[in-house]
Design a protein around this motif. Structure first.
Motif, short mmCIF file in Angstrom:
data_model
loop_
_atom_site.label_atom_id
_atom_site.label_comp_id
_atom_site.label_asym_id
_atom_site.label_seq_id
_atom_site.Cartn_x
_atom_site.Cartn_y
_atom_site.Cartn_z
N GLY A 1 0.84 -1.20 0.00
CA GLY A 1 0.00 0.00 0.00
C GLY A 1 0.87 1.23 0.00
O GLY A 1 2.10 1.14 -0.03
N GLY B 1 2.84 3.31 1.52
CA GLY B 1 3.52 3.31 2.83
C GLY B 1 4.14 4.66 3.15
O GLY B 1 4.52 4.92 4.29
N ARG B 2 4.28 5.48 2.12
CA ARG B 2 4.87 6.81 2.38
C ARG B 2 4.37 7.86 1.39
O ARG B 2 4.88 8.97 1.37
CB ARG B 2 6.38 6.72 2.32
N ARG C 1 4.18 -0.80 7.06
CA ARG C 1 4.87 -1.96 7.63
C ARG C 1 5.98 -1.44 8.56
O ARG C 1 5.71 -0.64 9.43
CB ARG C 1 5.37 -2.88 6.52
N GLY D 1 8.47 0.50 7.64
CA GLY D 1 9.11 1.69 7.09
C GLY D 1 8.77 2.95 7.87
O GLY D 1 7.81 2.98 8.63
N ASP D 2 9.59 3.98 7.67
CA ASP D 2 9.39 5.22 8.43
C ASP D 2 8.49 6.23 7.70
O ASP D 2 8.24 7.32 8.20
CB ASP D 2 10.75 5.86 8.76
N GLY D 3 8.06 5.88 6.49
CA GLY D 3 7.16 6.78 5.77
C GLY D 3 7.86 7.94 5.09
O GLY D 3 7.24 8.79 4.47
N ARG D 4 9.18 7.97 5.20
CA ARG D 4 9.93 9.09 4.63
C ARG D 4 10.66 8.68 3.35
O ARG D 4 10.82 7.49 3.06
CB ARG D 4 10.96 9.60 5.65
N ARG E 1 19.11 5.30 6.50
CA ARG E 1 19.15 4.23 5.52
C ARG E 1 20.46 3.49 5.74
O ARG E 1 20.78 3.18 6.88
CB ARG E 1 19.03 4.82 4.09
N ASN F 1 4.41 -1.94 -8.64
CA ASN F 1 4.99 -0.75 -9.28
C ASN F 1 4.55 -0.62 -10.73
O ASN F 1 5.10 0.19 -11.47
CB ASN F 1 6.51 -0.80 -9.20
N ASP G 1 6.82 4.90 -9.84
CA ASP G 1 7.66 4.52 -8.69
C ASP G 1 9.13 4.40 -9.06
O ASP G 1 9.70 3.30 -9.10
CB ASP G 1 7.14 3.22 -8.05
#
Ligand code: AMP
Ligand code: MG
Length: 498
Positions: free
Chosen positions: A99, A101-102, A131, A133-136, A174, A262, A271
């Motif tokens: 989905g 995610g960011r 999930r 991930g930090d959304g950034r 990262r 993607n 993407d």
């Protein structure tokens, strides 16, 4: 920056961020949420061309306000932001629910050609689909997505577009600490193959039908009148995807992560991650160093496009109703791919009519580039400058190849082929120079812009953008940007991390 303000002030006030069409779908398709504010944001880059095309979008704001909006810190009152759910196959394996995610969809806008676009902020913070991930998104990958979207558009390749990048000094981690950024990107729709797969694998055929009906109504209305509208939809998506693959191959673009999440149902490039443009030609080249098997290497892209369509076909099976009709829809892939590829190659080689010898002649040129690891873009560009008769100008092309004698033999055949259609040097050159770009987004050019931007000098992004917006023009003053990559660039690696 002043032109950013001008672009925003010059135009009439009109609709701004209409509620997205996508938000008319049932609540199970998305989650409404606000972006996570980006601390002390600043403008990193913007496309004046896009600002002008979408004039209605920008006239309301001063730069500070625009930066707040495009960082997700301020929500226009007409916007109702959301993140959508989808699933997908990643590297050939079912990955389950994914989905946005960011990426957060702010709303829709209508451009000055009356085309509707969704406006997304990529890197705008975590969503229920993040999930772990930090959304950034990091500044590095945001610059690459911004530049490549606009470069691909200028190459006449269907793609999502990019309007601007805002940045912040906030660190995200990262492989190493990097600063965060948000890209504002636009597309008529960000619906993916994986959006269909999501409902199929969740056995929610009612929602699958709602999604397909929505896609047909808004993006493929002519399918409604066909005897099997869902099969007609798959036929169209198959054709658009095949054409996109041919376009990618024709400029040496490698996506790097052709997972079904993607893949756009509109057949646009979507993407941007560890993508790359072919330089020293090698059809096995892998641009994403995380892809150790080379599933998404240059030569694999057309067959992966087909594989992904079969995953979509599987998901649409309950709607289409039979394996046979699904299979018929998918079977158009290779015909569409070959037709588009051959037409693009004719333009690249400067042939105005098709001839039975073209296939072999073309393949032999690719083999010569492969054997000499000749630069893909420069080889076709120098071929475009060639005279129809042998001349000293041949050297510029020959110099790109190690095996000069084989290329000379090939050139003899090429010139005989040109003579078959009474080709004239000047007209051929003019047409080939509008088909074979001089400027592409080489990794090292992006890297130079990134390294300067990381020191808060954003001028190289703007300069590169203006060059890549006119990839077929000579732009003599920017000759440096068309040269072979320097030695240090050979070790540049691009990973999935973004
Ligand atoms: P990609 O391969 O970049 O298309 O990403 C695959 C999935 O991971 C998508 O659903 C993304 O939204 C999600 N994703 C990637 N990076 C992040 C991140 N930093 N934070 C949250 N989700 C992410
Ligand atoms: Mg993705």
């Amino acid at each position: 920056m002043s032109s950013f303000i001008n672009a925003m002030q010059n135009h009439h006030l009109n609709d701004f961020f209409q509620n997205s069409l996508f938000s008319s779908l049932p609540a199970s398709f998305f989650t409404h949420l606000r972006p996570t504010p980006l601390p002390s944001p600043y403008l990193v880059a913007f496309s004046e061309k896009m600002a002008n095309e979408h004039s209605v979008l920008f006239n309301r704001f001063q730069e500070t306000e625009a930066v707040e909006i495009f960082s997700g810190n301020k929500i226009p009152f007409t916007a109702n932001p959301l993140a959508s759910v989808y699933s997908g196959h990643q590297f050939g394996v079912w990955a389950g629910q994914l989905g946005d995610g960011r990426a957060i969809l702010l709303g829709d806008t209508i451009n000055k050609y009356q085309q509707r676009f969704e406006v997304q902020l990529k890197g705008a913070g975590a969503t229920p689909y993040s999930r772990s991930g930090d959304g950034r998104a990091v500044l590095r990958s945001s610059i690459r997505e911004f530049l490549c979207s606009e470069a691909m558009h200028a190459l006449r390749i269907p793609t999502s577009r990019a309007l601007c990048i805002t940045g912040s000094d906030q660190y995200v981690f990262r492989e190493q600490p990097e600063t965060a950024a948000v890209v504002t990107r636009l597309a008529p729709s960000f619906i993916r193959f994986g959006s269909f797969e999501h409902w199929y694998y969740n056995r929610r055929h009612d929602d699958l039908k709602i999604l397909a009906d929505f896609v047909i109504e808004h993006y493929f209305p002519h399918c409604r009148d066909e005897h099997n509208p869902y099969q007609a939809l798959l036929i169209d998506i198959t054709r658009k995807t095949a054409e996109l693959m041919a376009h990618w191959q024709s400029v040496g673009f490698m996506h790097g992560v052709m997972n079904t999440d993607n893949m756009s149902i509109l057949g646009i490039t979507l993407d941007y991650g560890p993508f790359g443009f072919m330089e020293a030609f090698n059809d096995s080249h892998i641009c994403n160093h995380t892809d150790q098997q080379g599933r998404y290497s240059y030569k694999m892209q057309p067959s992966v496009g087909n594989w992904n369509l079969h995953a979509l076909g599987q998901a649409m099976l309950p709607l289409i109703g039979s394996v046979e009709e699904t299979q018929i829809a998918l079977s158009g892939y290779s015909t569409c791919f070959v037709a588009q590829w051959e037409s693009l190659l004719r333009s690249k080689f400067g042939f105005s009519i098709a001839h039975e010898s073209d296939k072999q002649l073309g393949e032999d040129f690719f083999s010569l580039m492969q054997a000499s690891h000749a630069d893909f873009t420069l080889s076709f560009r120098q071929l475009s400058h060639l005279e129809n008769e042998i001349s000293p100008k041949d050297d510029a092309l020959l110099d790109l190849f190690i095996d000069r004698e084989s290329l000379k033999a090939w050139l003899q055949r090429y010139r005989k082929r040109l003579a078959l259609e009474d080709s004239k040097t000047e007209t051929r050159q003019v047409s080939m120079l509008t088909s074979n770009p001089k400027y592409i987004l080489r990794n090292y050019l992006a890297q130079n812009a990134i390294e300067k931007a990381q020191k808060k000098d954003f001028s190289e992004i703007a300069k590169l953008l203006s060059i890549l917006e006119n990839p077929f023009d000579e732009q003599i003053e920017h000759e440096e940007y068309a040269k072979l990559p320097p030695d240090w660039a050979k070790d540049l690696e691009v990973s999935c991390s973004s």
